[in-house]
Write a protein that holds these residues in place. Structure first.
Motif, PDB file in Angstrom:
ATOM      1  N   SER A  27       0.838  -1.199   0.000  1.00  0.00           N
ATOM      2  CA  SER A  27       0.000   0.000   0.000  1.00  0.00           C
ATOM      3  C   SER A  27       0.876   1.253   0.000  1.00  0.00           C
ATOM      4  O   SER A  27       0.582   2.226  -0.699  1.00  0.00           O
ATOM      5  CB  SER A  27      -0.926   0.013   1.220  1.00  0.00           C
ATOM      6  OG  SER A  27      -1.753  -1.123   1.244  1.00  0.00           O
ATOM      7  N   ASP A  29      -2.415  -5.758  -2.520  1.00  0.00           N
ATOM      8  CA  ASP A  29      -2.058  -4.542  -3.235  1.00  0.00           C
ATOM      9  C   ASP A  29      -0.887  -4.737  -4.183  1.00  0.00           C
ATOM     10  O   ASP A  29      -0.524  -3.814  -4.921  1.00  0.00           O
ATOM     11  CB  ASP A  29      -1.754  -3.415  -2.241  1.00  0.00           C
ATOM     12  CG  ASP A  29      -3.004  -2.916  -1.542  1.00  0.00           C
ATOM     13  OD1 ASP A  29      -4.107  -3.257  -2.000  1.00  0.00           O
ATOM     14  OD2 ASP A  29      -2.887  -2.203  -0.528  1.00  0.00           O
ATOM     15  N   ALA A  82      -8.580  -5.045  -3.683  1.00  0.00           N
ATOM     16  CA  ALA A  82      -7.507  -4.125  -3.270  1.00  0.00           C
ATOM     17  C   ALA A  82      -8.062  -2.710  -3.106  1.00  0.00           C
ATOM     18  O   ALA A  82      -7.583  -1.763  -3.737  1.00  0.00           O
ATOM     19  CB  ALA A  82      -6.379  -4.149  -4.304  1.00  0.00           C
TER      20      ALA A  82
END
Length: 430
Positions: free
Chosen positions: A239, A270, A311
């Protein structure tokens, strides 16, 4: 005495967060060409899961633990035996600690947090734990923190949850499952979202020798009284990497950033960034414990379409990237963003509109229409949300802007502003 000290430390942290308000001015980047190497702290998601597993199984040790506020709050909360645990803005800690304390016979705590935390629902998780025999009561409003938990030995081993809820509810149950006398069989009802985060949890259980299966909508976790000494090495946070993907996408062709420490077979959902950002002309090369992001071409698309159900935390980054490039986007699968640190969809709508965007949102989607005009010196409000601050910062490659309450980045990435300066961004406190 230890309990009192823990409570005082948690309160001090909360007071500090509430009092300090750092406002930063970001001047337009001097040349739009970036070449840099950044070491990013361990994943907050992996760290919090690993910390809970270590609390259940002291044989576990952890390397590359996140230095985020959330991880620190989680670690301190796990040390409390009885009394009040104030987790401030840490939603992951609220969900995970609810499951943990419910399963700890003899412990009794009240879990609470910031004003925003008392508005974030926990009813689905509480009801699931109660069906397993947990003793949990609401202190104020039904379905919301603060909650009082009296730890019990949980012997029931079957529970069901809606499949489209935040994966943190699901992971909270899965993480305590091996410590339960009879393990756990969890049925997810409906279409599952955030599958990568569920698989992250199961992947960590596998690393400590816990057997599990995930077939159709049924997850089973076998009981395990003790594990062998194990080192869990936390991968750096994907992230957090998203903001550098945005920076490279908004910079000139030839710009590149090396990020450590990452791996191709990541447990983090992610990691899909490496695929999504090819649409923006950013190539990702995987090497020895790091990734290299390189701008190889200008983006030729007029609109980007992404289903981010697996995500959702990168939605803010992608929306801002598209705005900075003057292209549109249609992002779906965002229903969980309504109950994050803030209502992220409404926050994006408000702040991008201030910058001149033509944007609309629903309760689960965002649509941004192409536009090339970006206003300058706009003050971006962050709503106690770390991702709002970091997602908007890359726009300094296109315009000057102000970030209000910029210290909020410490929730997941305390070194963000320092690292941004190393990329020659002009960041000054107002």
């Amino acid at each position: 005495m230890y309990l009192l000290t823990s409570r005082i430390v948690l309160l001090q942290n909360t007071i500090i967060k509430e009092i300090k308000t750092l406002k930063l001015h970001l001047s337009k980047h001097p040349n739009n060409h970036i070449t840099a190497s950044i070491q990013i702290t361990g994943s907050k998601s992996e760290s919090n899961r690993s910390l809970l597993l270590r609390a259940l199984y002291p044989e576990i040790s952890i390397e590359n633990l996140s230095n985020s506020d959330d991880a620190q709050v989680m670690e301190k909360g796990l040390q409390v035996e009885n009394g009040v645990v104030d987790i401030h803005h840490a939603g992951t800690a609220m969900r995970f600690l609810t499951g943990y304390f419910a399963s700890q016979e003899g412990k009794e705590v009240t879990l609470t947090g910031s004003q925003r935390m008392t508005e974030r629902p926990v009813k689905v998780l509480v009801e699931a734990l109660r069906s397993l025999g947990a003793d949990i009561a609401y202190e104020k409003n039904e379905g919301y923190p603060p909650i009082r938990i009296k730890g019990k030995k949980l012997v029931k081993n079957r529970v069901s949850l809606p499949a489209n809820i935040s994966s943190q509810y699901i992971s909270s149950l899965l993480l305590i499952a091996p410590s339960l006398e009879n393990g756990l069989e969890l049925e997810l009802i409906g279409k599952i979202t955030s599958v990568p985060y569920i698989k992250m949890t199961l992947g960590l259980l596998s690393q400590i020798g816990v057997a599990s299966t995930f077939e159709d909508n049924i997850i089973t976790v076998s009981p395990k009284a003790k594990v062998a000494p194990t080192v869990l090495t936390v991968e750096s946070d994907w992230s957090s990497a998203s903001y550098y993907y945005s920076i490279v996408a908004l910079s000139d062709v030839g710009s590149e950033i090396k990020l450590s420490a990452y791996k191709k077979d990541s447990l983090q959902g992610d990691g899909v960034l490496s695929d999504i950002y090819t649409d923006f002309g950013v190539e990702t090369s995987f090497s020895n414990n790091y990734i290299l992001l390189k701008k190889t071409a200008d983006c030729e698309l007029t609109t980007v379409n992404c289903d981010l159900a697996n995500a959702p935390d990168i939605a803010q980054t992608i929306a801002v990237t598209c705005f900075g490039l003057g292209i549109g986007c249609h992002l779906t699968g965002l229903h969980t963003l309504k109950i994050k640190e803030t209502d992220r969809l409404e926050a994006l709508h408000t702040e991008l509109t201030k910058l001149g965007a033509d944007i609309s949102v629903t309760d689960k989607a965002l649509t941004l229409r192409p536009s090339t005009s970006i206003k300058k010196d706009v003050a971006i409000d962050t709503y106690n949300d770390h991702r709002m601050a970091m997602a908007f910062a890359p726009l300094a490659l296109k315009t000057c802007l102000v970030i209000n309450d910029a210290e909020v980045v410490s929730k997941s990435y305390p070194d963000f502003w320092k690292d941004l300066k190393s990329l020659l961004f002009d960041v000054n406190e107002i």
